[in-house]
Design a protein around this motif. Structure first.
Motif, PDB file in Angstrom:
ATOM      1  N   LYS A   5       0.833  -1.206   0.000  1.00 48.33           N
ATOM      2  CA  LYS A   5       0.000   0.000   0.000  1.00 48.33           C
ATOM      3  C   LYS A   5       0.864   1.252   0.000  1.00 48.33           C
ATOM      4  O   LYS A   5       0.568   2.233  -0.675  1.00 48.33           O
ATOM      5  N   ARG A   6       1.977   1.201   0.767  1.00 49.02           N
ATOM      6  CA  ARG A   6       2.809   2.387   0.917  1.00 49.02           C
ATOM      7  C   ARG A   6       3.694   2.644  -0.294  1.00 49.02           C
ATOM      8  O   ARG A   6       3.942   3.796  -0.654  1.00 49.02           O
ATOM      9  N   ALA A   7       4.195   1.560  -0.933  1.00 48.53           N
ATOM     10  CA  ALA A   7       5.276   1.751  -1.899  1.00 48.53           C
ATOM     11  C   ALA A   7       4.955   1.352  -3.332  1.00 48.53           C
ATOM     12  O   ALA A   7       5.782   1.566  -4.215  1.00 48.53           O
ATOM     13  N   GLN A   8       3.772   0.781  -3.592  1.00 53.10           N
ATOM     14  CA  GLN A   8       3.555   0.284  -4.950  1.00 53.10           C
ATOM     15  C   GLN A   8       3.491   1.399  -5.987  1.00 53.10           C
ATOM     16  O   GLN A   8       3.803   1.180  -7.163  1.00 53.10           O
ATOM     17  N   GLY A   9       3.131   2.620  -5.558  1.00 51.89           N
ATOM     18  CA  GLY A   9       3.125   3.739  -6.489  1.00 51.89           C
ATOM     19  C   GLY A   9       4.517   4.158  -6.911  1.00 51.89           C
ATOM     20  O   GLY A   9       4.738   4.608  -8.040  1.00 51.89           O
ATOM     21  N   GLU A  10       5.487   3.985  -6.008  1.00 59.48           N
ATOM     22  CA  GLU A  10       6.864   4.398  -6.298  1.00 59.48           C
ATOM     23  C   GLU A  10       7.625   3.357  -7.124  1.00 59.48           C
ATOM     24  O   GLU A  10       8.624   3.680  -7.760  1.00 59.48           O
ATOM     25  N   LYS A  11       7.178   2.096  -7.065  1.00 63.66           N
ATOM     26  CA  LYS A  11       7.873   1.000  -7.745  1.00 63.66           C
ATOM     27  C   LYS A  11       9.371   0.983  -7.417  1.00 63.66           C
ATOM     28  O   LYS A  11      10.236   1.054  -8.308  1.00 63.66           O
ATOM     29  N   PRO A  12       9.738   0.887  -6.138  1.00 65.50           N
ATOM     30  CA  PRO A  12      11.157   0.953  -5.766  1.00 65.50           C
ATOM     31  C   PRO A  12      11.986  -0.216  -6.286  1.00 65.50           C
ATOM     32  O   PRO A  12      13.209  -0.128  -6.332  1.00 65.50           O
ATOM     33  N   LEU A  13      11.336  -1.304  -6.695  1.00 62.18           N
ATOM     34  CA  LEU A  13      12.078  -2.460  -7.196  1.00 62.18           C
ATOM     35  C   LEU A  13      12.056  -2.546  -8.725  1.00 62.18           C
ATOM     36  O   LEU A  13      12.387  -3.588  -9.286  1.00 62.18           O
ATOM     37  N   ALA A  14      11.671  -1.456  -9.380  1.00 63.70           N
ATOM     38  CA  ALA A  14      11.691  -1.448 -10.849  1.00 63.70           C
ATOM     39  C   ALA A  14      13.104  -1.751 -11.337  1.00 63.70           C
ATOM     40  O   ALA A  14      14.079  -1.166 -10.854  1.00 63.70           O
ATOM     41  N   GLY A  15      13.221  -2.685 -12.261  1.00 61.10           N
ATOM     42  CA  GLY A  15      14.531  -3.083 -12.774  1.00 61.10           C
ATOM     43  C   GLY A  15      15.103  -4.307 -12.095  1.00 61.10           C
ATOM     44  O   GLY A  15      16.057  -4.905 -12.593  1.00 61.10           O
ATOM     45  N   ALA A  16      14.540  -4.682 -10.955  1.00 59.61           N
ATOM     46  CA  ALA A  16      15.009  -5.894 -10.274  1.00 59.61           C
ATOM     47  C   ALA A  16      14.485  -7.128 -10.997  1.00 59.61           C
ATOM     48  O   ALA A  16      13.295  -7.222 -11.291  1.00 59.61           O
ATOM     49  N   LYS A  17      15.378  -8.035 -11.285  1.00 63.39           N
ATOM     50  CA  LYS A  17      15.008  -9.322 -11.897  1.00 63.39           C
ATOM     51  C   LYS A  17      15.460 -10.418 -10.940  1.00 63.39           C
ATOM     52  O   LYS A  17      16.638 -10.771 -10.896  1.00 63.39           O
ATOM     53  N   ILE A  18      14.506 -10.906 -10.178  1.00 64.03           N
ATOM     54  CA  ILE A  18      14.811 -11.794  -9.055  1.00 64.03           C
ATOM     55  C   ILE A  18      14.508 -13.235  -9.429  1.00 64.03           C
ATOM     56  O   ILE A  18      13.385 -13.552  -9.842  1.00 64.03           O
ATOM     57  N   VAL A  19      15.492 -14.092  -9.287  1.00 66.11           N
ATOM     58  CA  VAL A  19      15.261 -15.521  -9.454  1.00 66.11           C
ATOM     59  C   VAL A  19      15.298 -16.138  -8.059  1.00 66.11           C
ATOM     60  O   VAL A  19      16.221 -15.894  -7.283  1.00 66.11           O
ATOM     61  N   GLY A  20      14.243 -16.894  -7.728  1.00 62.91           N
ATOM     62  CA  GLY A  20      14.091 -17.394  -6.369  1.00 62.91           C
ATOM     63  C   GLY A  20      13.949 -18.902  -6.311  1.00 62.91           C
ATOM     64  O   GLY A  20      13.468 -19.540  -7.260  1.00 62.91           O
ATOM     65  N   CYS A  21      14.370 -19.461  -5.184  1.00 59.02           N
ATOM     66  CA  CYS A  21      14.242 -20.902  -4.951  1.00 59.02           C
ATOM     67  C   CYS A  21      13.929 -21.091  -3.470  1.00 59.02           C
ATOM     68  O   CYS A  21      14.823 -21.073  -2.627  1.00 59.02           O
ATOM     69  N   THR A  22      12.632 -21.207  -3.158  1.00 64.22           N
ATOM     70  CA  THR A  22      12.184 -21.348  -1.775  1.00 64.22           C
ATOM     71  C   THR A  22      11.046 -22.365  -1.742  1.00 64.22           C
ATOM     72  O   THR A  22      10.676 -22.934  -2.766  1.00 64.22           O
ATOM     73  N   HIS A  23      10.464 -22.562  -0.576  1.00 62.52           N
ATOM     74  CA  HIS A  23       9.248 -23.361  -0.483  1.00 62.52           C
ATOM     75  C   HIS A  23       8.119 -22.616  -1.213  1.00 62.52           C
ATOM     76  O   HIS A  23       7.984 -21.397  -1.060  1.00 62.52           O
ATOM     77  N   LEU A  38       5.790  -4.092  -6.337  1.00 63.77           N
ATOM     78  CA  LEU A  38       6.801  -3.045  -6.131  1.00 63.77           C
ATOM     79  C   LEU A  38       7.713  -2.886  -7.345  1.00 63.77           C
ATOM     80  O   LEU A  38       8.688  -2.138  -7.286  1.00 63.77           O
ATOM     81  N   GLY A  39       7.416  -3.611  -8.430  1.00 63.37           N
ATOM     82  CA  GLY A  39       8.110  -3.371  -9.686  1.00 63.37           C
ATOM     83  C   GLY A  39       9.095  -4.427 -10.127  1.00 63.37           C
ATOM     84  O   GLY A  39       9.685  -4.308 -11.203  1.00 63.37           O
ATOM     85  N   ALA A  40       9.301  -5.474  -9.328  1.00 63.70           N
ATOM     86  CA  ALA A  40      10.287  -6.496  -9.682  1.00 63.70           C
ATOM     87  C   ALA A  40       9.706  -7.517 -10.662  1.00 63.70           C
ATOM     88  O   ALA A  40       8.497  -7.751 -10.689  1.00 63.70           O
ATOM     89  N   GLN A  41      10.574  -8.138 -11.444  1.00 60.44           N
ATOM     90  CA  GLN A  41      10.230  -9.319 -12.231  1.00 60.44           C
ATOM     91  C   GLN A  41      10.759 -10.544 -11.488  1.00 60.44           C
ATOM     92  O   GLN A  41      11.863 -10.506 -10.948  1.00 60.44           O
ATOM     93  N   CYS A  42       9.985 -11.613 -11.440  1.00 52.18           N
ATOM     94  CA  CYS A  42      10.370 -12.798 -10.658  1.00 52.18           C
ATOM     95  C   CYS A  42      10.218 -14.073 -11.485  1.00 52.18           C
ATOM     96  O   CYS A  42       9.298 -14.193 -12.287  1.00 52.18           O
ATOM     97  N   ARG A  43      11.113 -14.992 -11.245  1.00 52.74           N
ATOM     98  CA  ARG A  43      10.980 -16.371 -11.718  1.00 52.74           C
ATOM     99  C   ARG A  43      11.323 -17.262 -10.535  1.00 52.74           C
ATOM    100  O   ARG A  43      12.269 -16.980  -9.805  1.00 52.74           O
TER     101      ARG A  43
END
Length: 221
Positions: A5-23, A38-43
């Motif tokens: 709610k607080r940060a989605q307008g700012e998109k502080p993670l724009a440009g982040a391309k996060i690859v994750g491996c979790t449960h 928040l602007g990130a791309q995830c796989r």
């Protein structure tokens, strides 16, 4: 939700391309949706072959998140899913979010050139951190890495309180057993071990502990 709610307008993670491996659980889905908001791309792939909730993985895929996981993967499936996360034309991750070190290990083994554009690694588990220290000592850790366990809230809250709930949930999902009267060996009596022992004992299990640290062994005794 407050962060979205607080940060989605700012998109502080724009440009982040996060690859994750979790449960792949509902909690992970909330994390991924938040990163996306928040602007990130995830796989994403699963760090455990048993813990994936298929309905969660399906819901994330329907929402447009590239997720490669299902409950009961074989070991070959497991590595195939991780490879599908990173080996995609036209997409280069710049951050790794790992739980156990398998994703980091796979990229290092198969796609070492990717580290030229990766800004850092976030590692969630003690096991994964040990593997990172091994790389560091060998002079092969070529990007900064953050040990989430350095956070006191991870050590004193997640490791102690959350693991003792998830251990029973995970074991019941995979074994479909009652734990009253079962003999259980817990290897290690740190924060995670303490919580798991308490939960298993409360279920009526006979709990044995192995421990190399004399102080923790005395606590278990």
């Amino acid at each position: 939700m407050a962060l979205r709610k607080r940060a989605q307008g700012e998109k502080p993670l724009a440009g982040a391309k996060i690859v994750g491996c979790t449960h792949i659980t509902a909690q992970t889905a909330v994390l991924m949706e938040t990163l996306g908001a928040l602007g990130a791309q995830c796989r994403w792939a699963a760090c455990n072959i048993y813990s994936t909730l298929n309905e969660v993985a399906a819901a994330l895929a329907e929402s447009g998140f590239p997720v490669f996981a299902w409950k009961g993967e074989s070991e070959d499936d497991f590595w195939w899913c991780i490879d599908r996360c990173v080996n995609v034309e036209g997409w280069q991750p710049n951050m790794i979010l790992d739980d156990g070190g398998d994703l980091t290990h796979w990229i290092y083994k198969k796609y070492p050139n990717m580290f030229k554009k990766i800004k850092g690694i976030v590692e969630e588990s003690v096991t994964g951190v040990h593997r990172l220290y091994q790389l560091s000592k060998a002079g092969k850790l070529c990007v900064p890495a953050m040990n989430v366990n350095d956070s006191v809230t991870k050590q004193k809250f997640d490791n102690l309180y959350c693991c003792r709930e998830s251990i029973l949930d995970g074991l019941k999902r995979t074994t479909d057993m009652m734990f009253g009267g079962k003999q259980v060996v817990v290897c290690g009596y740190g924060e995670v071990g303490k919580g798991c022992c308490a939960a298993l004992k409360a279920m009526g299990s006979i709990v044995y502990v192995t421990e190399i640290d004399p102080i923790c062994a005395l606590q278990a005794w």
